[in-house]
Design an enzyme around this catalytic site. Structure first.
Site, PDB file in Angstrom:
ATOM      1  N   CYS A 389       0.867  -1.170   0.000  1.00 26.17           N
ATOM      2  CA  CYS A 389       0.000   0.000   0.000  1.00 26.17           C
ATOM      3  C   CYS A 389       0.905   1.222   0.000  1.00 26.17           C
ATOM      4  O   CYS A 389       2.122   1.100  -0.119  1.00 26.17           O
ATOM      5  CB  CYS A 389      -0.955   0.001   1.190  1.00 26.17           C
ATOM      6  SG  CYS A 389      -0.151   0.088   2.809  1.00 26.17           S
ATOM      7  N   HIS A 554      -4.202   6.715   7.822  1.00 24.34           N
ATOM      8  CA  HIS A 554      -2.836   6.837   8.323  1.00 24.34           C
ATOM      9  C   HIS A 554      -2.074   7.782   7.412  1.00 24.34           C
ATOM     10  O   HIS A 554      -2.566   8.178   6.356  1.00 24.34           O
ATOM     11  CB  HIS A 554      -2.143   5.469   8.380  1.00 24.34           C
ATOM     12  CG  HIS A 554      -2.176   4.720   7.086  1.00 24.34           C
ATOM     13  ND1 HIS A 554      -3.243   3.918   6.738  1.00 24.34           N
ATOM     14  CD2 HIS A 554      -1.320   4.667   6.048  1.00 24.34           C
ATOM     15  CE1 HIS A 554      -3.013   3.377   5.551  1.00 24.34           C
ATOM     16  NE2 HIS A 554      -1.855   3.831   5.106  1.00 24.34           N
TER      17      HIS A 554
END
Length: 640
Positions: A389, A554
């Protein structure tokens, strides 16, 4: 027969490894070549005594160190590259000629030794001493190898280079230099071209440039004429797919300098080896007769590169262009007779490309250019799966945790890890990403088998992959299987204490929810203020929704410096909030440092893979009740 085949395979692997050391650094070779061609004093395009000082240090230090680093990295990633570069400095300083060949020896050797050392001490270093051991081991082993290279390897390679130089001088003076094409042209097909060109011919050529201002040695391997002759013959007299693809391959080869694109055309008809050998020999004879040469290597072997590093005089241009044209014409004529007398109805270009790939040991640039296939899954060869990711700390970690558990259950000897996309190794086998990120992952690891997912928590997608891999077999040992770091209870309490859990929250939009999560992390000392904006930036790249009504916002990969320590916040949003068309009822804000958060994140992933459990979590009435779904991860009392 078996022994001969083993030697052939070993040579092919050696050629591929040497090629891999040089190819990533072609840009540096081009920079050096252009600086040399333009500023070389007194024979450059624009002779300049001051800028001439750039030439010698670049070829003496920069290029060998880059090769040494690439060789070490090839064996053991960045850590191996650093030790390989240190070791290469010893071989550079221990001689007075460019040490490309020495770098090709010391770089991989440095990577191999530090890899063996790390394997030897794996699991034996006490917590808190990892950085100390890592740094000192790299420094001590690298320094020892540098001393070894200075005292032994450098002088040995120096003597070998002098012997080779004497041999080349003899070939030139006896007039039989064209015969080197008998070795050079077939060596290209074995991917030994970079070892010959940059390991042997380039250092010798540099010495000639110092004496005469140019060297024909730079053109012995780089001449695109022989390959161009073969491709032109296929354009006119080939059959089927080979004839249709040859024009495009010719353009890429001649102007792009990717010589390996013509290798499959020769492998289809091995008699064409005579075409490139005779073409190459004719070109070398032309060079010797007309006194051609270059001031630096032509890397890649494109006509553009050759003209760029040709000495600035009309006679040199005539000689070098004649070299290419003569080689091309001779190769074309020989190829014409071979193709015209061939009785087959079609050429199997795909089969020849596969043969070339098997020789090289991996999917080649030529294969990518000649074929649209990308990333095939061979279950028997899969040893590693990587979830990727943007930052490598959130969704990929959770997906990896779920698949790791399934792989272990099936007893497959496959390692499952997670990382940021920009850190994906080029030689990755299987890469799993969110669908929106797959294109970026393909750019980073173009030869991998890519799996796109919409929901990192959807076990059914992993079950299908497991079914494809079941042919792998074998038992998993402790070292085969990458484990989620074990985290002590006190550490868990610090990462996800009850005060980080919020019930019955509501937000106008996802940005407000993300900023709330970021503020919790800031106020509790996990991150600095800048991390909040980084969380918003990460969301703009692609949604952090991972499925089952859960989002895990995040920061970006670049924002890791803003993380002071690992922390997680869990926010219950019973009414739901829109994340790009998906309803989210659980927002889990993450700041991960050094993998400390992965133990809890693994438990969260396992829990949240069940939609019914997630529904119960969104209905929880107390913090204790919500945390209980993650298992025993906190023993601290809840503040009322």
């Amino acid at each position: 027969m078996s022994e001969g085949k083993s030697i052939k395979v070993a040579v092919q692997k050696l050629g591929n490894s040497l090629s891999t050391m040089v190819l990533p650094n072609i840009g540096a070779f081009i920079a050096w070549g252009l600086i040399t061609a333009i500023f070389l004093y007194p024979s450059g395009w624009i002779p300049n005594k001051t800028l001439n000082e750039l030439i010698s240090p670049t070829v003496t230090y920069l290029l060998p160190i880059l090769i040494g680093y690439s060789g070490g990295k090839l064996i053991y990633e960045h850590r191996g590259g650093v030790v390989g570069a240190i070791a290469t400095m010893g071989v550079i300083i221990g001689t007075d000629i460019p040490m490309f060949l020495g770098a090709m020896i010391m770089g991989p050797l440095g990577g191999w030794i530090i890899k063996k050392f790390d394997k030897m001490i794996e699991g034996k270093v006490k917590a808190g001493f990892e950085m100390l051991i890592d740094n000192f081991s790299a420094g001590i082993l690298g320094g020892a190898l540098a001393v070894l290279a200075f005292l032994g390897v450098g002088p040995l390679v120096d003597e070998i280079s002098k012997a080779l130089a004497a041999g080349v001088e003899w070939l030139i003076h006896t007039g039989i230099l064209p015969l080197v094409s008998i070795f050079i042209e077939p060596a290209k097909i074995l991917f030994l071209n970079n070892a010959i060109n940059h390991g042997v011919l380039t250092p010798l050529g540099i010495e000639q440039v110092k004496e005469t201002g140019k060297s024909i040695l730079f053109l012995l391997e780089a001449n695109p004429g022989p390959g161009m002759g073969v491709l032109l013959a296929y354009c006119l007299f080939g059959k089927g797919t080979a004839k249709r693809s040859a024009p495009g391959a010719a353009i890429i080869h001649f102007f792009g300098g990717i010589h390996e694109i013509y290798f499959p055309y020769i492998l289809m008809k091995p008699l064409l080896f005579f075409s490139v050998i005779l073409g190459g020999a004719s070109g070398v004879l032309t060079l010797v007769t007309l006194h051609g040469g270059l001031v630096a290597p032509a890397s890649p072997g494109s006509i553009i590169s050759i003209l760029a590093v040709t000495p600035h005089a009309l006679g040199n241009y005539i000689a070098n262009i004649a070299d290419v044209l003569v080689a091309m014409v001779v190769s074309f004529v020989v190829s014409f007779f071979i193709l015209k007398t061939d009785k087959s109805t079609d050429e199997d270009l795909e089969k020849a490309t596969e043969k070339m790939e098997s020789m090289k040991g991996k999917k080649s640039r030529a294969a990518s250019l000649l074929s649209n296939n990308q990333g095939e899954l061979n279950p028997s060869e899969v040893k590693k799966i990587v979830f990727a990711c943007d930052a490598g700390m959130g969704s990929s970690a959770m997906g990896a945790s779920l698949l790791r558990k399934m792989v272990k259950k099936e007893g497959l000897p496959i390692t499952v890890t997670n990382t940021a996309i920009r850190n994906l190794p080029k030689d990755m086998q299987i890469v799993i990403t969110q669908r929106e990120l797959t294109s970026r992952a393909k750019q980073q690891a173009p030869n991998a088998y890519h799996v796109s997912v919409d929901n990192f928590l959807d076990n059914s997608q992993y079950e299908r992959l497991i079914e494809q891999l079941k042919g792998n077999g074998g038992n998993v040992t402790q070292q085969d299987q990458t484990q989620v770091p074990e985290v002590e209870e006190n550490s868990n309490n610090e990462i996800l204490p009850p005060k980080n859990v919020f019930l019955n929250q509501s937000f106008k939009n996802k940005e407000e929810a993300i900023r709330f999560a970021g503020r919790v992390l800031v106020d509790n000392g996990y991150v600095t203020e800048s991390y909040i904006d980084a969380m918003i930036q990460r969301e703009q790249l692609t949604s952090t929704y991972i499925g089952n009504e859960i989002a895990i916002p995040h920061g970006t990969d670049e924002a890791k410096e803003a993380i002071l320590k690992s922390g997680i916040t869990v926010i219950q949003v019973p009414e739901g909030i829109d994340f790009d068309g998906n309803t989210v009822r659980m927002v889990i804000g993450i700041a991960g440092k050094n993998g400390e958060h992965l133990g809890i994140l693994s438990k969260i992933a396992e829990t949240c893979s069940d939609l019914e459990t997630v529904k119960k979590m969104t209905e929880a009435k107390t913090v204790d009740e919500l945390l209980s779904y993650f298992g025993s991860i906190t023993e601290q009392p809840v503040n009322s």
